[in-house]
Scaffold this motif. Sequence first.
Motif, mmCIF file in Angstrom:
data_model
loop_
_atom_site.group_PDB
_atom_site.id
_atom_site.type_symbol
_atom_site.label_atom_id
_atom_site.label_comp_id
_atom_site.label_asym_id
_atom_site.label_seq_id
_atom_site.Cartn_x
_atom_site.Cartn_y
_atom_site.Cartn_z
ATOM 1 N N GLY A 20 0.832 -1.205 0.000
ATOM 2 C CA GLY A 20 0.000 0.000 0.000
ATOM 3 C C GLY A 20 0.868 1.257 0.000
ATOM 4 O O GLY A 20 0.562 2.241 -0.678
ATOM 5 N N ALA A 21 1.956 1.215 0.767
ATOM 6 C CA ALA A 21 2.860 2.369 0.829
ATOM 7 C C ALA A 21 3.563 2.568 -0.515
ATOM 8 O O ALA A 21 3.791 3.707 -0.962
ATOM 9 C CB ALA A 21 3.884 2.164 1.945
ATOM 10 N N ILE A 22 3.892 1.462 -1.182
ATOM 11 C CA ILE A 22 4.507 1.556 -2.519
ATOM 12 C C ILE A 22 3.504 2.174 -3.495
ATOM 13 O O ILE A 22 3.843 3.073 -4.274
ATOM 14 C CB ILE A 22 4.956 0.152 -3.012
ATOM 15 C CG1 ILE A 22 6.111 -0.357 -2.151
ATOM 16 C CG2 ILE A 22 5.342 0.181 -4.498
ATOM 17 C CD1 ILE A 22 6.445 -1.826 -2.329
ATOM 18 N N GLU A 23 2.272 1.722 -3.390
ATOM 19 C CA GLU A 23 1.217 2.254 -4.270
ATOM 20 C C GLU A 23 1.025 3.753 -4.036
ATOM 21 O O GLU A 23 0.893 4.531 -4.991
ATOM 22 C CB GLU A 23 -0.097 1.483 -4.028
ATOM 23 C CG GLU A 23 -1.235 1.999 -4.864
ATOM 24 C CD GLU A 23 -2.386 0.993 -5.016
ATOM 25 O OE1 GLU A 23 -2.256 -0.155 -4.562
ATOM 26 O OE2 GLU A 23 -3.401 1.383 -5.604
ATOM 27 N N ALA A 24 1.047 4.150 -2.765
ATOM 28 C CA ALA A 24 0.864 5.578 -2.459
ATOM 29 C C ALA A 24 2.014 6.396 -3.034
ATOM 30 O O ALA A 24 1.818 7.489 -3.570
ATOM 31 C CB ALA A 24 0.780 5.763 -0.943
ATOM 32 N N GLN A 25 3.220 5.864 -2.939
ATOM 33 C CA GLN A 25 4.387 6.613 -3.449
ATOM 34 C C GLN A 25 4.402 6.667 -4.979
ATOM 35 O O GLN A 25 4.711 7.691 -5.567
ATOM 36 C CB GLN A 25 5.674 5.957 -2.933
ATOM 37 C CG GLN A 25 6.915 6.525 -3.592
ATOM 38 C CD GLN A 25 8.051 6.726 -2.601
ATOM 39 O OE1 GLN A 25 7.834 6.860 -1.390
ATOM 40 N NE2 GLN A 25 9.266 6.740 -3.095
ATOM 41 N N ALA A 26 4.053 5.546 -5.617
ATOM 42 C CA ALA A 26 4.154 5.480 -7.090
ATOM 43 C C ALA A 26 2.903 6.012 -7.792
ATOM 44 O O ALA A 26 2.947 6.331 -8.980
ATOM 45 C CB ALA A 26 4.395 4.030 -7.518
ATOM 46 N N GLY A 27 1.804 6.057 -7.067
ATOM 47 C CA GLY A 27 0.550 6.481 -7.689
ATOM 48 C C GLY A 27 -0.060 5.391 -8.555
ATOM 49 O O GLY A 27 -0.967 5.640 -9.345
ATOM 50 N N LYS A 28 0.440 4.162 -8.419
ATOM 51 C CA LYS A 28 -0.172 3.019 -9.111
ATOM 52 C C LYS A 28 0.104 1.731 -8.336
ATOM 53 O O LYS A 28 1.045 1.678 -7.537
ATOM 54 C CB LYS A 28 0.297 2.921 -10.566
ATOM 55 C CG LYS A 28 1.789 2.987 -10.795
ATOM 56 C CD LYS A 28 2.088 3.086 -12.298
ATOM 57 C CE LYS A 28 3.557 3.363 -12.539
ATOM 58 N NZ LYS A 28 3.873 3.567 -13.959
ATOM 59 N N SER A 29 -0.712 0.724 -8.596
ATOM 60 C CA SER A 29 -0.631 -0.510 -7.803
ATOM 61 C C SER A 29 0.628 -1.307 -8.159
ATOM 62 O O SER A 29 1.171 -1.157 -9.268
ATOM 63 C CB SER A 29 -1.850 -1.381 -8.088
ATOM 64 O OG SER A 29 -1.755 -1.895 -9.398
ATOM 65 N N PRO A 30 1.083 -2.186 -7.243
ATOM 66 C CA PRO A 30 2.218 -3.051 -7.571
ATOM 67 C C PRO A 30 2.002 -3.815 -8.881
ATOM 68 O O PRO A 30 2.923 -3.909 -9.702
ATOM 69 C CB PRO A 30 2.292 -3.994 -6.375
ATOM 70 C CG PRO A 30 1.805 -3.158 -5.229
ATOM 71 C CD PRO A 30 0.704 -2.305 -5.815
ATOM 72 N N ALA A 31 0.781 -4.325 -9.112
ATOM 73 C CA ALA A 31 0.532 -5.078 -10.354
ATOM 74 C C ALA A 31 0.757 -4.178 -11.585
ATOM 75 O O ALA A 31 1.353 -4.617 -12.581
ATOM 76 C CB ALA A 31 -0.888 -5.631 -10.356
ATOM 77 N N THR A 32 0.334 -2.931 -11.506
ATOM 78 C CA THR A 32 0.535 -2.005 -12.634
ATOM 79 C C THR A 32 2.020 -1.648 -12.789
ATOM 80 O O THR A 32 2.521 -1.526 -13.904
ATOM 81 C CB THR A 32 -0.324 -0.725 -12.432
ATOM 82 O OG1 THR A 32 -1.670 -1.134 -12.182
ATOM 83 C CG2 THR A 32 -0.277 0.175 -13.643
ATOM 84 N N ILE A 33 2.715 -1.495 -11.671
ATOM 85 C CA ILE A 33 4.164 -1.197 -11.757
ATOM 86 C C ILE A 33 4.881 -2.371 -12.438
ATOM 87 O O ILE A 33 5.705 -2.172 -13.337
ATOM 88 C CB ILE A 33 4.781 -0.944 -10.353
ATOM 89 C CG1 ILE A 33 4.058 0.203 -9.652
ATOM 90 C CG2 ILE A 33 6.278 -0.630 -10.480
ATOM 91 C CD1 ILE A 33 4.430 0.378 -8.179
ATOM 92 N N PHE A 34 4.555 -3.599 -12.045
ATOM 93 C CA PHE A 34 5.137 -4.789 -12.687
ATOM 94 C C PHE A 34 4.889 -4.723 -14.196
ATOM 95 O O PHE A 34 5.793 -4.962 -14.994
ATOM 96 C CB PHE A 34 4.494 -6.064 -12.135
ATOM 97 C CG PHE A 34 5.268 -6.755 -11.037
ATOM 98 C CD1 PHE A 34 5.276 -6.241 -9.746
ATOM 99 C CD2 PHE A 34 5.971 -7.937 -11.275
ATOM 100 C CE1 PHE A 34 5.966 -6.889 -8.716
ATOM 101 C CE2 PHE A 34 6.664 -8.593 -10.257
ATOM 102 C CZ PHE A 34 6.656 -8.066 -8.979
ATOM 103 N N GLU A 35 3.649 -4.423 -14.557
ATOM 104 C CA GLU A 35 3.242 -4.468 -15.966
ATOM 105 C C GLU A 35 3.873 -3.344 -16.789
ATOM 106 O O GLU A 35 4.393 -3.570 -17.872
ATOM 107 C CB GLU A 35 1.721 -4.359 -16.017
ATOM 108 C CG GLU A 35 1.103 -4.762 -17.334
ATOM 109 C CD GLU A 35 -0.401 -4.500 -17.304
ATOM 110 O OE1 GLU A 35 -1.061 -4.896 -16.315
ATOM 111 O OE2 GLU A 35 -0.887 -3.863 -18.262
ATOM 112 N N GLU A 36 3.844 -2.133 -16.245
ATOM 113 C CA GLU A 36 4.308 -0.979 -17.033
ATOM 114 C C GLU A 36 5.805 -0.731 -16.929
ATOM 115 O O GLU A 36 6.431 -0.266 -17.874
ATOM 116 C CB GLU A 36 3.563 0.288 -16.574
ATOM 117 C CG GLU A 36 2.080 0.235 -16.906
ATOM 118 C CD GLU A 36 1.345 1.512 -16.506
ATOM 119 O OE1 GLU A 36 1.959 2.403 -15.877
ATOM 120 O OE2 GLU A 36 0.139 1.590 -16.807
#
Length: 182
Positions: free
Chosen positions: A37-53
Amino acid sequence: MEQFQNVALIGFMGAGKSSIGRRVAQKIGSLFVDGDGAIEAQAGKSPATIFEEDGEPAFRQLEREVTTKLSKGRRLVIATGGGAFLDVKIRESLLKHCFVIFLDAPFEVLWERIAGDPKRPLLAGEGAKERTRTLFEQRRPVYSKAHATVLAALPMEDVVNEIVASVAARWQGEVSPDTGTK
Ligand code: S3P
């Protein structure tokens, strides 16, 4: 026993790190923080989206920044992502600043809980079960470097109570003289 600033829950996907962590935090009057959740808040996208993009290495880099920072907080209960403890920098920081608890469970129990979850990018694709089992077997000896191991296949409230009991004595400055855990 040393005293620690925070509690960190580690273990494989499906071990219940977030739900157990939230409940433990409630019971000991601490703040709960979910690593993903903290990663998502920092990146502005979910871990799954970060993996994908952006790919897994980009996710791991962010995970390292966010988790090492969280590990230095105060009186937090932190649920780490399943891969976080595998990173040597994260591992060292967690072991230094937190009481680290490994939530252990047999692979089949974990698989039952996680199979087909679209929010878990490591489970995508052909042969996911065997790949995931191999990952689990590779990671387990590393998870075992935690300060304590709790069997997470037990009913959730039992797991929570076991953790609360072992944490209570270890908060910095709050060890009562008769606990025998100094
Ligand atoms: C991962 C576990 C996930 C998340 C990411 C990578 C892993 O967290 O951090 O998908 O490498 O095991 P959970 O353990 O909360 O599912």
